[in-house]
Scaffold this motif. Structure first.
Motif, PDB file in Angstrom:
ATOM      1  N   LEU A  10       6.683   6.241  -0.984  1.00  0.00           N
ATOM      2  CA  LEU A  10       7.875   5.811  -1.666  1.00  0.00           C
ATOM      3  C   LEU A  10       7.813   4.321  -2.203  1.00  0.00           C
ATOM      4  O   LEU A  10       7.500   3.410  -1.527  1.00  0.00           O
ATOM      5  CB  LEU A  10       9.035   5.877  -0.450  1.00  0.00           C
ATOM      6  N   ILE A  11       8.239   4.337  -3.497  1.00  0.00           N
ATOM      7  CA  ILE A  11       8.357   2.671  -4.116  1.00  0.00           C
ATOM      8  C   ILE A  11       9.698   2.431  -4.196  1.00  0.00           C
ATOM      9  O   ILE A  11      10.526   2.895  -4.878  1.00  0.00           O
ATOM     10  CB  ILE A  11       7.558   3.081  -5.428  1.00  0.00           C
ATOM     11  N   LYS A  12       9.763   1.264  -3.607  1.00  0.00           N
ATOM     12  CA  LYS A  12      11.155   0.794  -3.624  1.00  0.00           C
ATOM     13  C   LYS A  12      11.176  -0.439  -4.632  1.00  0.00           C
ATOM     14  O   LYS A  12      10.359  -1.570  -4.342  1.00  0.00           O
ATOM     15  CB  LYS A  12      11.596   0.139  -2.342  1.00  0.00           C
ATOM     16  N   PHE A  14      12.670  -3.890  -6.171  1.00  0.00           N
ATOM     17  CA  PHE A  14      13.624  -5.150  -6.149  1.00  0.00           C
ATOM     18  C   PHE A  14      13.601  -5.937  -7.389  1.00  0.00           C
ATOM     19  O   PHE A  14      12.531  -5.771  -8.072  1.00  0.00           O
ATOM     20  CB  PHE A  14      13.383  -5.676  -4.923  1.00  0.00           C
ATOM     21  N   HIS A  15      14.233  -6.971  -7.409  1.00  0.00           N
ATOM     22  CA  HIS A  15      14.335  -7.731  -8.523  1.00  0.00           C
ATOM     23  C   HIS A  15      12.988  -8.568  -8.798  1.00  0.00           C
ATOM     24  O   HIS A  15      12.491  -9.077  -9.802  1.00  0.00           O
ATOM     25  CB  HIS A  15      15.537  -8.483  -8.810  1.00  0.00           C
ATOM     26  N   ASP A  16      12.435  -8.872  -7.733  1.00  0.00           N
ATOM     27  CA  ASP A  16      11.333  -9.803  -7.538  1.00  0.00           C
ATOM     28  C   ASP A  16      10.048  -9.042  -7.033  1.00  0.00           C
ATOM     29  O   ASP A  16       8.975  -9.780  -7.103  1.00  0.00           O
ATOM     30  CB  ASP A  16      11.721 -11.102  -6.845  1.00  0.00           C
ATOM     31  N   GLU A  17      10.184  -8.067  -6.506  1.00  0.00           N
ATOM     32  CA  GLU A  17       8.953  -7.449  -5.874  1.00  0.00           C
ATOM     33  C   GLU A  17       8.995  -5.870  -5.731  1.00  0.00           C
ATOM     34  O   GLU A  17      10.086  -5.278  -5.703  1.00  0.00           O
ATOM     35  CB  GLU A  17       8.256  -7.902  -4.502  1.00  0.00           C
ATOM     36  N   LEU A  18       8.009  -5.170  -5.477  1.00  0.00           N
ATOM     37  CA  LEU A  18       7.897  -3.847  -5.354  1.00  0.00           C
ATOM     38  C   LEU A  18       7.288  -3.557  -4.071  1.00  0.00           C
ATOM     39  O   LEU A  18       6.656  -4.121  -3.728  1.00  0.00           O
ATOM     40  CB  LEU A  18       7.074  -3.034  -6.547  1.00  0.00           C
ATOM     41  N   HIS A  19       7.648  -2.435  -3.222  1.00  0.00           N
ATOM     42  CA  HIS A  19       7.410  -2.096  -2.085  1.00  0.00           C
ATOM     43  C   HIS A  19       7.015  -0.812  -2.162  1.00  0.00           C
ATOM     44  O   HIS A  19       7.633   0.119  -2.482  1.00  0.00           O
ATOM     45  CB  HIS A  19       8.554  -2.270  -1.005  1.00  0.00           C
ATOM     46  N   ALA A  20       5.925  -0.525  -1.404  1.00  0.00           N
ATOM     47  CA  ALA A  20       5.209   0.919  -1.411  1.00  0.00           C
ATOM     48  C   ALA A  20       5.394   1.127   0.223  1.00  0.00           C
ATOM     49  O   ALA A  20       4.781   0.366   1.060  1.00  0.00           O
ATOM     50  CB  ALA A  20       3.633   0.825  -1.700  1.00  0.00           C
ATOM     51  N   VAL A  21       6.032   2.331   0.268  1.00  0.00           N
ATOM     52  CA  VAL A  21       6.335   2.460   1.854  1.00  0.00           C
ATOM     53  C   VAL A  21       5.567   3.931   2.198  1.00  0.00           C
ATOM     54  O   VAL A  21       5.896   4.879   1.265  1.00  0.00           O
ATOM     55  CB  VAL A  21       7.975   2.693   2.076  1.00  0.00           C
ATOM     56  N   HIS A  22       4.906   4.207   3.018  1.00  0.00           N
ATOM     57  CA  HIS A  22       4.173   5.368   3.534  1.00  0.00           C
ATOM     58  C   HIS A  22       4.868   5.829   5.083  1.00  0.00           C
ATOM     59  O   HIS A  22       4.397   4.837   6.068  1.00  0.00           O
ATOM     60  CB  HIS A  22       2.760   5.261   3.318  1.00  0.00           C
ATOM     61  N   GLU A  23       5.186   6.704   5.049  1.00  0.00           N
ATOM     62  CA  GLU A  23       5.435   7.167   6.641  1.00  0.00           C
ATOM     63  C   GLU A  23       6.396   6.263   7.379  1.00  0.00           C
ATOM     64  O   GLU A  23       6.221   5.929   8.390  1.00  0.00           O
ATOM     65  CB  GLU A  23       4.384   7.644   7.397  1.00  0.00           C
ATOM     66  N   GLY A  24       7.279   5.581   6.418  1.00  0.00           N
ATOM     67  CA  GLY A  24       8.353   4.693   7.018  1.00  0.00           C
ATOM     68  C   GLY A  24       7.826   3.077   7.338  1.00  0.00           C
ATOM     69  O   GLY A  24       8.584   2.506   7.530  1.00  0.00           O
ATOM     70  N   LYS A  25       6.498   3.007   7.024  1.00  0.00           N
ATOM     71  CA  LYS A  25       6.005   1.692   7.054  1.00  0.00           C
ATOM     72  C   LYS A  25       5.730   1.109   5.868  1.00  0.00           C
ATOM     73  O   LYS A  25       5.232   1.731   4.845  1.00  0.00           O
ATOM     74  CB  LYS A  25       4.628   1.719   7.991  1.00  0.00           C
ATOM     75  N   LEU A  26       5.928  -0.132   5.856  1.00  0.00           N
ATOM     76  CA  LEU A  26       5.580  -0.905   4.584  1.00  0.00           C
ATOM     77  C   LEU A  26       3.953  -0.968   4.309  1.00  0.00           C
ATOM     78  O   LEU A  26       3.482  -1.713   4.990  1.00  0.00           O
ATOM     79  CB  LEU A  26       6.130  -2.276   4.551  1.00  0.00           C
ATOM     80  N   ALA A  27       3.639  -0.321   3.413  1.00  0.00           N
ATOM     81  CA  ALA A  27       1.964  -0.285   3.005  1.00  0.00           C
ATOM     82  C   ALA A  27       1.684  -1.452   2.255  1.00  0.00           C
ATOM     83  O   ALA A  27       0.400  -2.015   2.423  1.00  0.00           O
ATOM     84  CB  ALA A  27       1.739   1.125   2.518  1.00  0.00           C
ATOM     85  N   ALA A  28       2.449  -1.888   1.490  1.00  0.00           N
ATOM     86  CA  ALA A  28       2.013  -2.731   0.232  1.00  0.00           C
ATOM     87  C   ALA A  28       3.156  -3.506  -0.423  1.00  0.00           C
ATOM     88  O   ALA A  28       4.339  -2.856  -0.736  1.00  0.00           O
ATOM     89  CB  ALA A  28       1.121  -2.174  -0.742  1.00  0.00           C
ATOM     90  N   ARG A  29       2.858  -4.656  -0.727  1.00  0.00           N
ATOM     91  CA  ARG A  29       4.083  -5.483  -1.444  1.00  0.00           C
ATOM     92  C   ARG A  29       3.677  -6.150  -2.575  1.00  0.00           C
ATOM     93  O   ARG A  29       2.535  -6.814  -2.500  1.00  0.00           O
ATOM     94  CB  ARG A  29       4.862  -6.562  -0.263  1.00  0.00           C
ATOM     95  N   HIS A  30       4.202  -5.977  -3.799  1.00  0.00           N
ATOM     96  CA  HIS A  30       3.532  -6.418  -5.000  1.00  0.00           C
ATOM     97  C   HIS A  30       4.486  -7.269  -5.768  1.00  0.00           C
ATOM     98  O   HIS A  30       5.909  -6.921  -5.797  1.00  0.00           O
ATOM     99  CB  HIS A  30       3.122  -5.692  -5.922  1.00  0.00           C
ATOM    100  N   ILE A  31       4.026  -8.469  -6.441  1.00  0.00           N
ATOM    101  CA  ILE A  31       5.163  -9.420  -7.064  1.00  0.00           C
ATOM    102  C   ILE A  31       5.409  -8.512  -8.439  1.00  0.00           C
ATOM    103  O   ILE A  31       4.584  -8.002  -8.917  1.00  0.00           O
ATOM    104  CB  ILE A  31       4.515 -10.576  -7.402  1.00  0.00           C
ATOM    105  N   ARG A  32       6.658  -8.710  -8.704  1.00  0.00           N
ATOM    106  CA  ARG A  32       7.066  -7.699 -10.053  1.00  0.00           C
ATOM    107  C   ARG A  32       7.299  -8.735 -10.931  1.00  0.00           C
ATOM    108  O   ARG A  32       7.533  -9.788 -11.129  1.00  0.00           O
ATOM    109  CB  ARG A  32       8.586  -7.341  -9.686  1.00  0.00           C
TER     110      ARG A  32
END
Length: 167
Positions: A10-12, A14-32
């Motif tokens: 799941l990719i979420k 946001f205005h300043d970053e993207l979150h990759a979520v796998h099985e309910g846990k934050l797997a990665a955070r990227h600056i947008r």
């Protein structure tokens, strides 16, 4: 975290970053970034590759503009003077950044430089020792006569092979 094909991620946005979520846990955070033809790399996400291909530190895009504290560069210079394969040693040390904050690794590197300790195992030991301080009664000093002896360092994985009877 390594993902295999066929897994749901799941990719979420946001205005300043993207979150990759796998099985309910934050797997990665990227600056947008909104700049055209501009890519933002997080070098920590590429450390697995760096451990397998240590020379990538020189020309891999994620590592070219990595703004590490100065102590990392001083440590790399020491490695270049003292060991046969400095890129491998440096990659192993950078790999610690997957589990430990940059400031803790940097502090351990400062101590390692002052004591002329080389290798990620020493740096990790220094990080752990700082978290769990050793009582003064358990500390000891090495005999100064021992400093005249030297031996080529082996990776700790070499001793695992010995224990398994493969070396």
């Amino acid at each position: 975290m390594l993902f295999r094909s066929g897994k749901t991620l799941l990719i979420k946005g946001f205005h300043d970053e993207l979150h990759a979520v796998h099985e309910g846990k934050l797997a990665a955070r990227h600056i947008r970034t909104y700049r055209k033809n501009h890519t933002v790399y997080n070098p920590v996400h590429y450390l697995d590759l760096l451990v397998r291909k240590p020379r990538a530190i020189h020309d891999g895009l994620p590592f070219k503009c990595w703004d590490l504290p100065t102590v990392f560069h001083r440590y790399k210079q020491l490695l270049e003077r003292k060991v046969e394969n400095p890129d491998k040693y440096f990659a192993d040390t950078l790999f610690l950044l997957k589990e430990w904050p940059v400031n803790q690794v940097a502090d351990a590197l400062k101590t390692a430089l002052s004591q002329k300790l080389i290798g990620s195992e020493y740096v990790l030991n220094l990080i752990r020792r700082k978290r769990c301080a050793i009582p003064e009664s358990m500390r000891y000093e090495l005999n100064s006569n021992l400093s005249r002896y030297s031996a080529k360092q082996k990776y700790t994985s070499h001793y695992d092979l010995i224990l398994r009877g493969r070396a």
